[in-house]
Design an enzyme around this catalytic site. Sequence first.
Site, PDB file in Angstrom:
ATOM      1  N   GLU A 143     -51.336  58.059  52.869  1.00 45.70           N
ATOM      2  CA  GLU A 143     -49.943  58.813  52.886  1.00 45.70           C
ATOM      3  C   GLU A 143     -49.092  58.117  51.960  1.00 45.70           C
ATOM      4  O   GLU A 143     -48.555  57.092  52.279  1.00 45.70           O
ATOM      5  CB  GLU A 143     -49.325  58.741  54.344  1.00 45.70           C
ATOM      6  N   ALA A 154     -39.658  56.818  56.041  1.00 46.80           N
ATOM      7  CA  ALA A 154     -39.853  55.418  56.516  1.00 46.80           C
ATOM      8  C   ALA A 154     -40.555  54.631  55.356  1.00 46.80           C
ATOM      9  O   ALA A 154     -40.872  53.519  55.522  1.00 46.80           O
ATOM     10  CB  ALA A 154     -40.302  55.263  57.905  1.00 46.80           C
ATOM     11  N   HIS A 155     -41.127  55.349  54.290  1.00 47.79           N
ATOM     12  CA  HIS A 155     -41.745  54.754  53.315  1.00 47.79           C
ATOM     13  C   HIS A 155     -41.115  53.557  52.403  1.00 47.79           C
ATOM     14  O   HIS A 155     -39.962  54.261  51.986  1.00 47.79           O
ATOM     15  CB  HIS A 155     -42.680  55.625  52.394  1.00 47.79           C
ATOM     16  N   ASP A 269     -44.162  64.988  69.955  1.00 48.10           N
ATOM     17  CA  ASP A 269     -43.759  63.807  70.736  1.00 48.10           C
ATOM     18  C   ASP A 269     -42.377  64.054  71.683  1.00 48.10           C
ATOM     19  O   ASP A 269     -41.945  63.250  72.115  1.00 48.10           O
ATOM     20  CB  ASP A 269     -43.684  62.622  70.038  1.00 48.10           C
ATOM     21  N   ILE A 271     -39.537  63.941  69.942  1.00 46.76           N
ATOM     22  CA  ILE A 271     -38.558  63.546  69.233  1.00 46.76           C
ATOM     23  C   ILE A 271     -38.391  64.151  67.829  1.00 46.76           C
ATOM     24  O   ILE A 271     -37.489  64.571  67.270  1.00 46.76           O
ATOM     25  CB  ILE A 271     -38.921  61.936  69.071  1.00 46.76           C
ATOM     26  N   ASP A 294     -48.994  60.633  64.336  1.00 47.13           N
ATOM     27  CA  ASP A 294     -48.337  59.622  63.560  1.00 47.13           C
ATOM     28  C   ASP A 294     -48.051  58.425  64.183  1.00 47.13           C
ATOM     29  O   ASP A 294     -46.927  57.833  63.883  1.00 47.13           O
ATOM     30  CB  ASP A 294     -47.092  60.468  62.961  1.00 47.13           C
TER      31      ASP A 294
END
Length: 409
Positions: A143, A154-155, A269, A271, A294
């Site tokens: 990814e 978040a990368h 999830d 969220i 994930d």
Amino acid sequence: MRSNKVQPEAAVVQFTNCRILRDGKLLREDLWVREGRILDPQKLFFDEKRAADEQRDCGGHILAPGFIDVQINGGFGVDFSLPSEDIASGVALVAKKLLSHGVTAFCPTLITSPSDVYHKVLPNIAVKRGGPEGAGILGVHLEGPYISREKRGAHPESHIRTFEAGAFQDLLATYGSLDNVCIITLAPELSRSGEVIQELTSRGICVSVGHSMACLEEAEKAVQNGAGFITHLFNAMLPFHHRDPGIVGLLTSDKIPDEKRVFFGLIADGIHTNPAALRIAHKVHPKGLVLVTDALPALGLDNGQHTLGQQVVEIKGLKCYVAGTTTLCGSVAPMDVCVRHFFHTTDCKVEMALEAASLHPAQLLGIEKQKGTLNFGSDADFVVLDDSLNVKATYISGDLVWQDSNFSH
């Protein structure tokens, strides 16, 4: 010199008193297994005149194909994007722990990382069959790093790359090898992405569009070039707009080749995706829906600070953030939790919820003749569930590899 010794016939196991998920229906049939494969009982009876060597009463439970997770960043303290002294043993630990969640095969996922990380990690995550030691590894999901800076999530921005003059050769140099890779997520709006997608798909690698600012036309061109997946739909992409729906528009686009089905990952999830968005995606394109976790290295661990590749993340209940920010960075919900949440939230059929975690990811990867179904001849990878979709037992190649302590059959 040939041995005259008669080889003993492999045992036939008959699972009785169960409901089997097959062809989108829960059927009151028995499941017959021999040498790790699912048998046609009529052929066994008429061609071989054989009965079962062993019967196992499943107590009326559901038997569904084993779950397949095509996007998981780690778990139980193991971070796939961080090189360690023994990478393979870390992957093996995750593979073992996933069995209790009904996962029989998965794609270890690496987020955007420096080139030397790929060179160290990729040779140490080999494709392998599952068994008592853990879920099977179908190949690595890369990814990034060829993603949008604006939608990096978040990368880490410092390691994000574009396709330079060499395009595909640059990609090869970055990763080092594609031998153990089965999925690559990239942003299709990047210059020269079209030729890269064509080259990757010609090598049998699934290309996914994600972490992207792409408009619908750019996304459609990526699919026309061979892309077939959307990484975590709704997350890290332009929001739906009625004049240009962006990547989300692929779900109803009329520019997709007739023989092509676009699949999309959903993190169910509770969220990452609002229940209304889950329901929209399910109603619009149910046959393309693939549940993914994930999951972070913090899966199965307590609240607090943990790693995700090159950065620190913070876990607060089911919410996971890049430390010091409000940026979501993955999930700590295992696959069985996602299946149950998806089922309850969308009010879909049980069969649909189970196929979204088994058949659909298998179809995405082109392995549906071996995995993701309980059809005759397919691998006997399956999960035993109660009516609330709680995992009671997990089987790989017909062997019991995990069982709830309160369940026996």
